[in-house]
Enzyme design. Sequence first.
Site, mmCIF file in Angstrom:
data_model
loop_
_atom_site.group_PDB
_atom_site.id
_atom_site.type_symbol
_atom_site.label_atom_id
_atom_site.label_comp_id
_atom_site.label_asym_id
_atom_site.label_seq_id
_atom_site.Cartn_x
_atom_site.Cartn_y
_atom_site.Cartn_z
ATOM 1 N N PRO A 165 0.812 -1.221 0.000
ATOM 2 C CA PRO A 165 0.000 0.000 0.000
ATOM 3 C C PRO A 165 0.848 1.274 0.000
ATOM 4 O O PRO A 165 0.484 2.265 -0.621
ATOM 5 C CB PRO A 165 -0.824 -0.127 1.288
ATOM 6 C CG PRO A 165 -0.948 -1.604 1.507
ATOM 7 C CD PRO A 165 0.348 -2.193 1.013
ATOM 8 N N GLY A 212 4.942 1.139 -4.082
ATOM 9 C CA GLY A 212 4.695 0.510 -5.381
ATOM 10 C C GLY A 212 5.933 0.680 -6.232
ATOM 11 O O GLY A 212 6.705 -0.257 -6.444
ATOM 12 N N ARG A 233 -16.371 0.761 -44.529
ATOM 13 C CA ARG A 233 -17.343 1.806 -44.206
ATOM 14 C C ARG A 233 -17.278 2.945 -45.235
ATOM 15 O O ARG A 233 -16.186 3.436 -45.539
ATOM 16 C CB ARG A 233 -17.021 2.353 -42.813
ATOM 17 C CG ARG A 233 -17.838 3.529 -42.422
ATOM 18 C CD ARG A 233 -18.681 3.213 -41.257
ATOM 19 N NE ARG A 233 -19.442 4.357 -40.819
ATOM 20 C CZ ARG A 233 -20.547 4.245 -40.132
ATOM 21 N NH1 ARG A 233 -21.007 3.050 -39.823
ATOM 22 N NH2 ARG A 233 -21.194 5.320 -39.741
ATOM 23 N N GLN A 239 -7.610 11.370 -46.724
ATOM 24 C CA GLN A 239 -6.184 11.415 -46.351
ATOM 25 C C GLN A 239 -5.979 11.516 -44.842
ATOM 26 O O GLN A 239 -5.003 10.994 -44.303
ATOM 27 C CB GLN A 239 -5.496 12.582 -47.045
ATOM 28 C CG GLN A 239 -5.237 12.280 -48.519
ATOM 29 C CD GLN A 239 -4.173 13.165 -49.112
ATOM 30 O OE1 GLN A 239 -3.759 14.156 -48.522
ATOM 31 N NE2 GLN A 239 -3.737 12.829 -50.309
ATOM 32 N N GLU A 254 4.109 -3.507 -13.358
ATOM 33 C CA GLU A 254 5.505 -3.936 -13.592
ATOM 34 C C GLU A 254 6.425 -2.746 -13.908
ATOM 35 O O GLU A 254 7.334 -2.846 -14.727
ATOM 36 C CB GLU A 254 5.569 -5.013 -14.686
ATOM 37 C CG GLU A 254 5.082 -6.346 -14.145
ATOM 38 C CD GLU A 254 5.076 -7.452 -15.162
ATOM 39 O OE1 GLU A 254 6.123 -7.648 -15.801
ATOM 40 O OE2 GLU A 254 4.047 -8.130 -15.286
ATOM 41 N N GLY A 255 6.156 -1.652 -13.210
ATOM 42 C CA GLY A 255 6.980 -0.463 -13.373
ATOM 43 C C GLY A 255 6.283 0.539 -14.271
ATOM 44 O O GLY A 255 6.200 0.330 -15.492
HETATM 45 N N1 COS Z 1 19.126 -6.080 -12.004
HETATM 46 C C1 COS Z 1 20.020 -6.389 -11.037
HETATM 47 N N2 COS Z 1 20.351 -5.528 -10.045
HETATM 48 C C2 COS Z 1 19.757 -4.329 -10.035
HETATM 49 C C3 COS Z 1 18.823 -3.945 -11.025
HETATM 50 C C4 COS Z 1 18.517 -4.882 -12.044
HETATM 51 N N3 COS Z 1 17.658 -4.586 -13.014
HETATM 52 N N4 COS Z 1 18.391 -2.687 -10.774
HETATM 53 C C5 COS Z 1 19.035 -2.281 -9.673
HETATM 54 N N5 COS Z 1 19.847 -3.271 -9.234
HETATM 55 C C6 COS Z 1 20.748 -3.201 -8.081
HETATM 56 C C7 COS Z 1 21.627 -1.944 -8.220
HETATM 57 O O1 COS Z 1 22.780 -2.229 -8.987
HETATM 58 C C8 COS Z 1 21.930 -1.607 -6.785
HETATM 59 O O2 COS Z 1 22.965 -2.428 -6.308
HETATM 60 P P1 COS Z 1 24.433 -1.782 -5.964
HETATM 61 O O3 COS Z 1 24.155 -0.767 -4.893
HETATM 62 O O4 COS Z 1 25.226 -2.960 -5.495
HETATM 63 O O5 COS Z 1 24.912 -1.182 -7.244
HETATM 64 C C9 COS Z 1 20.663 -2.022 -6.049
HETATM 65 O O6 COS Z 1 20.025 -2.995 -6.871
HETATM 66 C C10 COS Z 1 19.741 -0.844 -5.798
HETATM 67 O O7 COS Z 1 19.449 -0.233 -7.037
HETATM 68 P P2 COS Z 1 18.936 1.278 -7.165
HETATM 69 O O8 COS Z 1 19.816 2.169 -6.325
HETATM 70 O O9 COS Z 1 18.809 1.590 -8.626
HETATM 71 O O10 COS Z 1 17.480 1.180 -6.474
HETATM 72 P P3 COS Z 1 16.334 2.246 -6.263
HETATM 73 O O11 COS Z 1 15.783 2.069 -4.917
HETATM 74 O O12 COS Z 1 16.793 3.603 -6.672
HETATM 75 O O13 COS Z 1 15.170 1.721 -7.249
HETATM 76 C C11 COS Z 1 13.840 1.550 -9.253
HETATM 77 C C12 COS Z 1 15.233 1.711 -8.575
HETATM 78 C C13 COS Z 1 12.938 2.736 -9.072
HETATM 79 C C14 COS Z 1 14.220 1.409 -10.713
HETATM 80 C C15 COS Z 1 13.146 0.249 -8.757
HETATM 81 O O14 COS Z 1 12.672 0.396 -7.455
HETATM 82 C C16 COS Z 1 11.970 -0.166 -9.658
HETATM 83 O O15 COS Z 1 12.166 -0.820 -10.687
HETATM 84 N N6 COS Z 1 10.733 0.199 -9.256
HETATM 85 C C17 COS Z 1 9.516 -0.224 -9.954
HETATM 86 C C18 COS Z 1 9.029 -1.456 -9.341
HETATM 87 C C19 COS Z 1 7.942 -2.109 -10.076
HETATM 88 O O16 COS Z 1 8.107 -2.484 -11.227
HETATM 89 N N7 COS Z 1 6.825 -2.280 -9.386
HETATM 90 C C20 COS Z 1 5.704 -2.975 -9.911
HETATM 91 C C21 COS Z 1 5.553 -4.233 -9.154
HETATM 92 S S1 COS Z 1 5.150 -5.626 -10.107
HETATM 93 S S2 COS Z 1 3.321 -5.301 -10.690
#
Ligand code: COS
Length: 387
Positions: A134, A137, A272, A283, A368-369
Amino acid sequence: MPDRSFLSWPFFEDRHRDHAARLEDWCAKNLPVAHGHGIGDVDAACRELVRRLGEGGWLLPTAVDPADPRPLDVRTLCITRETLARHDGLADFAFAMQGLGTGAISLFGTHAQQEWLARTRRGAALSAFALSEPRSGSDVANMEMEARRDGDGYVLSGEKTWISNGGIADLYCVFARTGEAPGAKGISCFLVPADAPGLSVAERLEVVAPHPLARLAFDRVRVPAAAMIGAPGGGFRVAMSVLDTFRPTVGSAALGFARRALDESIARTRDRELFGAPLFDLQMVQGHLADMALDVDAAALLVYRAAWAKDSGAARITREAAMAKLFATDRAQDVIDRAVQLHGGDGVRKGHIVESLYREIRALRIYEGASDVQKVVIARQTMGAAS
Ligand code: COS
């Protein structure tokens, strides 16, 4: 007939073309599965779709075969989602969740954990990916759900929300804070069976395009230490790796919706008449169709580029996956909006295919982001590559 020329692109092998042709034939005979709009109807339709897809062998690519060391084939996942989405959004959803829900087990699971995959790959069990909360996300590293070490296991307490297949899944891959470090380094992933005592559905969530979705409550759910997927504190990496693999497939579903919208628009503007000639002769209408076709092809290139890169052995496709998801979902929204415009009143009429595509596509720019998060990922990857 939908445009299949993309299958001759060099991203694919003959086995992909064969898969696409056989699936097309199966879809024409088996989809869509009729359902009402109540939660129970959608649940039943999803179960039925998983059963039928499993029976047809179409769920086999959703997870690895523990007896065969080959990795997931992302191109097959994308072709399947694109094809299913073109025929029926709920069928695409049912297929996709079998993959997303078990992705952590496919990529990081032990042999014992992978025993579940025999069931999910034949449609005998449904799976779900439980990451969002909650209050977290997009900001995964900020999650609150706790997994406290207790004797030879862990005790999970907290809530997960927007969980696809929530309420009908047999197993959940759940992410929780284990506290090895603050933020991203203190999260772990757990395999939790749906019948674990203390796990319940707190609320069913209804959305514009009905799908099984729920908020889940974990009230001191006890799991053995062997339920952990990946390393302690490695859950953030597990989640991101799963998302890297499955984000291009979200793009492919959007592509399927967009292709259907384009096909419907071609038929509509050809058949149609307006001002004494086919609609197509105007066009301004041709301008819409050209923009739609361009978006569809550009999205397909990005989606299958990402899938091909992963299948070719790239360790990470973070940038490619984010680009594919962002572009394909955003452009599909626009393609479908144009299809609504070309269909006039019919485009917003309840029960019309274009009206249902209009509702189906919206969530793909969020789950998924969200598109906004994909932009953050692309910008960071671009900066990283340049420095
Ligand atoms: N694969 C492997 N490792 C990853 C990675 C990836 N794709 N992305 C980040 N990491 C690692 C980073 O390298 C970092 O490690 P190091 O400190 O050792 O370098 C660590 O994980 C943290 O990464 P980062 O600092 O980029 O994390 P943030 O908290 O800033 O988050 C986002 C980054 C916003 C990109 C992430 O939280 C995200 O993808 N959010 C969306 C989530 C989502 O899709 N939600 C929907 C749920 S499913 S319906």
